[in-house]
Design a protein around this motif. Structure first.
Motif, PDB file in Angstrom:
ATOM      1  N   ASP A  79       0.758  -1.176  -0.250  1.00  0.00           N
ATOM      2  CA  ASP A  79      -0.017   0.094  -0.120  1.00  0.00           C
ATOM      3  C   ASP A  79       1.001   1.242  -0.095  1.00  0.00           C
ATOM      4  OD1 ASP A  79      -2.305   1.666   0.472  1.00  0.00           O
ATOM      5  OD2 ASP A  79      -1.745   1.734   2.622  1.00  0.00           O
ATOM      6  N   ALA A  80       0.376   2.550  -0.427  1.00  0.00           N
ATOM      7  CA  ALA A  80       1.102   3.648  -0.427  1.00  0.00           C
ATOM      8  C   ALA A  80       1.058   4.463   0.780  1.00  0.00           C
ATOM      9  CB  ALA A  80       0.974   4.342  -1.621  1.00  0.00           C
ATOM     10  N   ASP A  81      -0.146   5.045   0.736  1.00  0.00           N
ATOM     11  CA  ASP A  81      -0.397   6.105   2.117  1.00  0.00           C
ATOM     12  C   ASP A  81      -0.489   5.277   3.529  1.00  0.00           C
ATOM     13  OD1 ASP A  81      -0.765   8.114   0.079  1.00  0.00           O
ATOM     14  OD2 ASP A  81      -2.964   7.773   0.086  1.00  0.00           O
ATOM     15  N   ASP A  82       0.468   5.995   4.336  1.00  0.00           N
ATOM     16  CA  ASP A  82       0.700   5.769   5.716  1.00  0.00           C
ATOM     17  C   ASP A  82       1.338   4.063   5.676  1.00  0.00           C
ATOM     18  OD1 ASP A  82      -0.285   7.848   6.652  1.00  0.00           O
ATOM     19  OD2 ASP A  82      -2.297   6.990   6.264  1.00  0.00           O
ATOM     20  N   THR A  83       1.607   3.501   4.431  1.00  0.00           N
ATOM     21  CA  THR A  83       2.613   2.556   4.509  1.00  0.00           C
ATOM     22  C   THR A  83       3.894   2.612   4.058  1.00  0.00           C
ATOM     23  OG1 THR A  83       0.605   0.833   4.037  1.00  0.00           O
ATOM     24  CG2 THR A  83       2.758  -0.010   3.762  1.00  0.00           C
TER      25      THR A  83
ATOM     26  N   VAL B  41       1.003  -6.054   1.739  1.00  0.00           N
ATOM     27  CA  VAL B  41       1.513  -5.204   3.262  1.00  0.00           C
ATOM     28  C   VAL B  41       0.859  -3.934   2.832  1.00  0.00           C
ATOM     29  CG1 VAL B  41       3.491  -4.434   4.136  1.00  0.00           C
ATOM     30  CG2 VAL B  41       3.672  -6.487   2.790  1.00  0.00           C
ATOM     31  N   GLY B  42       0.220  -3.537   4.289  1.00  0.00           N
ATOM     32  CA  GLY B  42      -0.555  -2.377   4.355  1.00  0.00           C
ATOM     33  C   GLY B  42      -0.804  -2.033   5.700  1.00  0.00           C
ATOM     34  N   ASN B  43      -1.394  -0.695   5.794  1.00  0.00           N
ATOM     35  CA  ASN B  43      -1.726  -0.047   7.397  1.00  0.00           C
ATOM     36  C   ASN B  43      -3.384  -0.497   7.646  1.00  0.00           C
ATOM     37  OD1 ASN B  43      -2.172   2.169   5.158  1.00  0.00           O
ATOM     38  ND2 ASN B  43      -2.987   2.728   6.975  1.00  0.00           N
TER      39      ASN B  43
ATOM     40  N   PHE C 115       0.055  -8.898   5.309  1.00  0.00           N
ATOM     41  CA  PHE C 115       0.835  -8.489   6.534  1.00  0.00           C
ATOM     42  C   PHE C 115       0.197  -7.027   6.800  1.00  0.00           C
ATOM     43  CE2 PHE C 115       5.106 -11.001   5.740  1.00  0.00           C
ATOM     44  CZ  PHE C 115       4.358 -12.085   6.116  1.00  0.00           C
ATOM     45  N   HIS C 116       0.276  -6.855   8.028  1.00  0.00           N
ATOM     46  CA  HIS C 116      -0.484  -5.560   8.410  1.00  0.00           C
ATOM     47  C   HIS C 116       0.508  -4.757   9.451  1.00  0.00           C
ATOM     48  CE1 HIS C 116      -3.344  -3.170  11.277  1.00  0.00           C
ATOM     49  NE2 HIS C 116      -3.406  -2.890  10.237  1.00  0.00           N
ATOM     50  N   ILE C 117       0.920  -3.434   9.072  1.00  0.00           N
ATOM     51  CA  ILE C 117       1.706  -2.753   9.791  1.00  0.00           C
ATOM     52  C   ILE C 117       0.994  -1.472   9.961  1.00  0.00           C
ATOM     53  CG2 ILE C 117       3.949  -1.449   9.766  1.00  0.00           C
ATOM     54  CD1 ILE C 117       4.723  -3.327   7.521  1.00  0.00           C
TER      55      ILE C 117
ATOM     56  N   PHE D 244       2.814  -6.540  12.250  1.00  0.00           N
ATOM     57  CA  PHE D 244       3.975  -5.901  12.815  1.00  0.00           C
ATOM     58  C   PHE D 244       3.913  -4.696  13.221  1.00  0.00           C
ATOM     59  CE2 PHE D 244       4.699  -8.944   9.155  1.00  0.00           C
ATOM     60  CZ  PHE D 244       5.588  -9.967   9.875  1.00  0.00           C
ATOM     61  N   THR D 245       4.979  -4.282  13.909  1.00  0.00           N
ATOM     62  CA  THR D 245       4.923  -2.727  14.342  1.00  0.00           C
ATOM     63  C   THR D 245       5.629  -1.919  13.496  1.00  0.00           C
ATOM     64  OG1 THR D 245       6.838  -3.160  15.929  1.00  0.00           O
ATOM     65  CG2 THR D 245       4.794  -3.432  16.977  1.00  0.00           C
ATOM     66  N   LYS D 246       6.564  -2.484  12.754  1.00  0.00           N
ATOM     67  CA  LYS D 246       7.399  -1.568  11.937  1.00  0.00           C
ATOM     68  C   LYS D 246       7.941  -2.489  10.585  1.00  0.00           C
ATOM     69  CE  LYS D 246      11.727  -2.601  14.644  1.00  0.00           C
ATOM     70  NZ  LYS D 246      12.755  -1.803  15.485  1.00  0.00           N
ATOM     71  N   ALA D 247       8.236  -1.691   9.672  1.00  0.00           N
ATOM     72  CA  ALA D 247       8.381  -2.406   8.014  1.00  0.00           C
ATOM     73  C   ALA D 247       9.561  -3.312   8.284  1.00  0.00           C
ATOM     74  CB  ALA D 247       8.744  -1.034   7.087  1.00  0.00           C
ATOM     75  N   SER D 248      10.820  -3.169   8.874  1.00  0.00           N
ATOM     76  CA  SER D 248      11.927  -3.680   9.101  1.00  0.00           C
ATOM     77  C   SER D 248      11.793  -5.026   9.384  1.00  0.00           C
ATOM     78  CB  SER D 248      13.101  -3.143  10.094  1.00  0.00           C
ATOM     79  OG  SER D 248      12.692  -2.892  11.169  1.00  0.00           O
ATOM     80  N   GLN D 249      10.649  -5.264  10.360  1.00  0.00           N
ATOM     81  CA  GLN D 249      10.246  -6.595  10.994  1.00  0.00           C
ATOM     82  C   GLN D 249       9.848  -7.605   9.710  1.00  0.00           C
ATOM     83  OE1 GLN D 249       7.437  -5.489  13.850  1.00  0.00           O
ATOM     84  NE2 GLN D 249       8.825  -5.698  15.657  1.00  0.00           N
TER      85      GLN D 249
END
Length: 230
Positions: A12-16, A176-178, A195-197, A220-225
């Motif tokens: 996703d783009a916005d807020d991801t 992957v998105g928020n 996957f949800h961030i 996850f709490t952050k992208a690097s995870q």
């Protein structure tokens, strides 16, 4: 299904990828302050949301539709007595939002760099075509993506079309998105991975109360995870 089958990862783009919702919340606050002489802030905010929901099927998502809803809500709240000066302020607010500098989500650039060497990456987002393309270019992240998909809304049908277009099986696709509503639930429903961030601020329209329990889902709490699993 095992993650070892994944061939394409869509983001996703916005807020991801970059900060977005913060600008909308700030604009809403400023709007309610401007109309405070006509209506209490909480009521004005609710009326604005109702106007946005009514206009969503006509205008879609994005800053330009939001600006039109600001103007319409101001006219309604003021019973038609809003001034040209106030309308101009709302138009300028929309233009300002369109020109906000890009602020990348922490760790997303490094994460994309690593993953792009192992998977085909796709940016899959909804909203205004011109605005999303502009943000992608200004973000410096365009080089990581094999394909860009900008749609009017994210539905099971749209995700199925994307998977077919990418010429992969559904179990080879990861989103992957928020947003649980837009980035997770419809993807899980077609049999893919999600996957949800979460972002610290979520638009009311994107909120869901149900707890997601699915073998193809991780949060996850952050992208690097993501790199611990992919």
């Amino acid at each position: 299904m095992p993650l070892s089958k994944i061939k394409v990862i869509a983001f996703d783009a916005d807020d991801t990828l970059w900060v977005n919702e913060t600008f909308f919340r700030k604009a809403e606050e400023e709007f309610c302050e401007l109309l405070e002489d006509f209506m209490p802030k909480e009521e004005a905010n609710k009326l604005l949301f109702d106007v946005e929901m009514k206009n969503l099927p006509l205008y879609g998502y994005g800053i330009k539709p939001f600006t039109l809803s600001l103007i319409e809500a101001a006219i309604t709240i003021s019973n038609g007595s809003t001034t040209v000066d106030l309308i101009q302020k709302l138009i300028e607010k929309g233009k300002q939002m369109l020109q906000e500098p890009i602020e990348l989500i922490d760790g997303i650039d490094v994460t994309l760099d690593v993953l792009s060497k192992k998977y085909r990456l796709v940016m899959a987002t909804k909203g205004d075509l011109l605005d999303q393309e502009r943000k992608l270019i200004n973000s410096g992240l365009e080089k990581y993506f094999h394909h860009i998909e900008i749609v009017s809304d994210k539905t099971e049908k749209q995700y199925s079309k994307l998977v077919k277009h990418l010429d992969i099986n559904v179990e080879e696709f990861l989103m992957v998105g928020n947003s649980l509503k837009s980035d997770v639930l419809p993807v899980l429903n077609i049999g893919a991975h999600a996957f949800h961030i979460p972002f610290h601020t979520t638009w009311v329209h994107e909120m869901v109360e149900e707890e997601v329990r699915h073998p193809n889902f991780k949060s996850f709490t952050k992208a690097s995870q993501l790199l611990d699993y992919l």
